[in-house]
Design a protein around this motif. Structure first.
Motif, PDB file in Angstrom:
ATOM      1  N   ILE A  17     -13.050   0.369 -11.318  1.00  0.00           N
ATOM      2  CA  ILE A  17     -13.126   1.718 -11.867  1.00  0.00           C
ATOM      3  C   ILE A  17     -13.860   1.628 -13.197  1.00  0.00           C
ATOM      4  O   ILE A  17     -13.475   0.851 -14.068  1.00  0.00           O
ATOM      5  N   MET A  18     -14.905   2.436 -13.362  1.00  0.00           N
ATOM      6  CA  MET A  18     -15.620   2.506 -14.642  1.00  0.00           C
ATOM      7  C   MET A  18     -15.329   3.857 -15.290  1.00  0.00           C
ATOM      8  O   MET A  18     -15.332   4.880 -14.611  1.00  0.00           O
ATOM      9  N   ALA A  20     -11.070   5.888 -21.444  1.00  0.00           N
ATOM     10  CA  ALA A  20     -10.373   4.640 -21.115  1.00  0.00           C
ATOM     11  C   ALA A  20      -9.406   4.242 -22.223  1.00  0.00           C
ATOM     12  O   ALA A  20      -8.263   3.855 -21.949  1.00  0.00           O
ATOM     13  N   LEU A  21      -9.826   4.346 -23.481  1.00  0.00           N
ATOM     14  CA  LEU A  21      -8.950   3.981 -24.596  1.00  0.00           C
ATOM     15  C   LEU A  21      -7.753   4.917 -24.683  1.00  0.00           C
ATOM     16  O   LEU A  21      -6.635   4.482 -24.970  1.00  0.00           O
ATOM     17  N   THR A  22      -7.965   6.196 -24.415  1.00  0.00           N
ATOM     18  CA  THR A  22      -6.853   7.148 -24.405  1.00  0.00           C
ATOM     19  C   THR A  22      -5.839   6.771 -23.335  1.00  0.00           C
ATOM     20  O   THR A  22      -4.630   6.754 -23.581  1.00  0.00           O
ATOM     21  N   PRO A  26     -18.152  21.482 -16.193  1.00  0.00           N
ATOM     22  CA  PRO A  26     -16.754  21.900 -16.088  1.00  0.00           C
ATOM     23  C   PRO A  26     -15.877  21.106 -17.056  1.00  0.00           C
ATOM     24  O   PRO A  26     -16.181  19.971 -17.412  1.00  0.00           O
ATOM     25  N   VAL A  27     -14.780  21.715 -17.472  1.00  0.00           N
ATOM     26  CA  VAL A  27     -13.810  21.031 -18.314  1.00  0.00           C
ATOM     27  C   VAL A  27     -12.907  20.218 -17.392  1.00  0.00           C
ATOM     28  O   VAL A  27     -12.364  20.746 -16.419  1.00  0.00           O
ATOM     29  N   VAL A  28     -12.781  18.929 -17.667  1.00  0.00           N
ATOM     30  CA  VAL A  28     -11.981  18.043 -16.827  1.00  0.00           C
ATOM     31  C   VAL A  28     -10.763  17.594 -17.634  1.00  0.00           C
ATOM     32  O   VAL A  28     -10.895  17.026 -18.714  1.00  0.00           O
ATOM     33  N   SER A  29      -9.579  17.844 -17.097  1.00  0.00           N
ATOM     34  CA  SER A  29      -8.345  17.495 -17.803  1.00  0.00           C
ATOM     35  C   SER A  29      -8.113  15.984 -17.769  1.00  0.00           C
ATOM     36  O   SER A  29      -8.646  15.268 -16.918  1.00  0.00           O
ATOM     37  N   ILE A  30      -7.283  15.528 -18.699  1.00  0.00           N
ATOM     38  CA  ILE A  30      -6.955  14.098 -18.755  1.00  0.00           C
ATOM     39  C   ILE A  30      -6.207  13.671 -17.497  1.00  0.00           C
ATOM     40  O   ILE A  30      -6.364  12.544 -17.019  1.00  0.00           O
ATOM     41  N   SER A  31      -5.423  14.578 -16.918  1.00  0.00           N
ATOM     42  CA  SER A  31      -4.695  14.223 -15.696  1.00  0.00           C
ATOM     43  C   SER A  31      -5.663  13.964 -14.537  1.00  0.00           C
ATOM     44  O   SER A  31      -5.438  13.053 -13.739  1.00  0.00           O
ATOM     45  N   ARG A  45      -8.843  12.983 -14.957  1.00  0.00           N
ATOM     46  CA  ARG A  45      -9.593  11.778 -15.318  1.00  0.00           C
ATOM     47  C   ARG A  45      -8.775  10.521 -15.044  1.00  0.00           C
ATOM     48  O   ARG A  45      -9.321   9.455 -14.783  1.00  0.00           O
ATOM     49  N   ALA A  46      -7.451  10.622 -15.118  1.00  0.00           N
ATOM     50  CA  ALA A  46      -6.571   9.468 -14.928  1.00  0.00           C
ATOM     51  C   ALA A  46      -6.365   9.099 -13.459  1.00  0.00           C
ATOM     52  O   ALA A  46      -5.924   7.984 -13.167  1.00  0.00           O
TER      53      ALA A  46
END
Length: 98
Positions: free
Chosen positions: A13-14, A20-22, A70-75, A77-78
């Motif tokens: 996964i890249m 990634a740090l978050t 589009p706005v992408v949430s952290i959820s 992205r995770a």
């Protein structure tokens, strides 16, 4: 900066460095790149990440002049990292990032 997460039995996964740090912080891993989680510690890191994701109140999308992005949430992205951690848990494998 790009960060690549790896484990056995799951594709690499890249992610962009800031995301990634978050996510590493949410897992309780700090911000050291490169790094690793031993197989025995992966389930706990996955649990911390899931709990942190549930606790985050993603702000509503802010109006932007560039509506094509589009706005992408952290959820969201995770999700790939969560799947990688779940696969590592099932395979009893270490997780590494660089």
């Amino acid at each position: 900066m790009l960060v690549t997460f790896t484990t056995k039995r799951y594709p690499d996964i890249m992610m962009f460095g800031d995301i990634a740090l978050t996510l590493l912080k949410m897992m309780g891993q700090g911000t050291h790149v490169p790094g690793a989680i031993l197989a025995a510690d992966v389930p706990a890191a996955l649990g911390r990440l899931n709990a942190a994701i549930r606790a985050v109140d993603d702000p509503p999308p802010v109006p932007d002049d560039d509506e094509e992005e589009p706005v992408v949430s952290i959820s969201h992205r995770a999700l790939p990292l969560i799947e990688l951690l779940e696969a590592a848990t099932r395979a009893d494998a270490n997780v590494m990032w660089k």
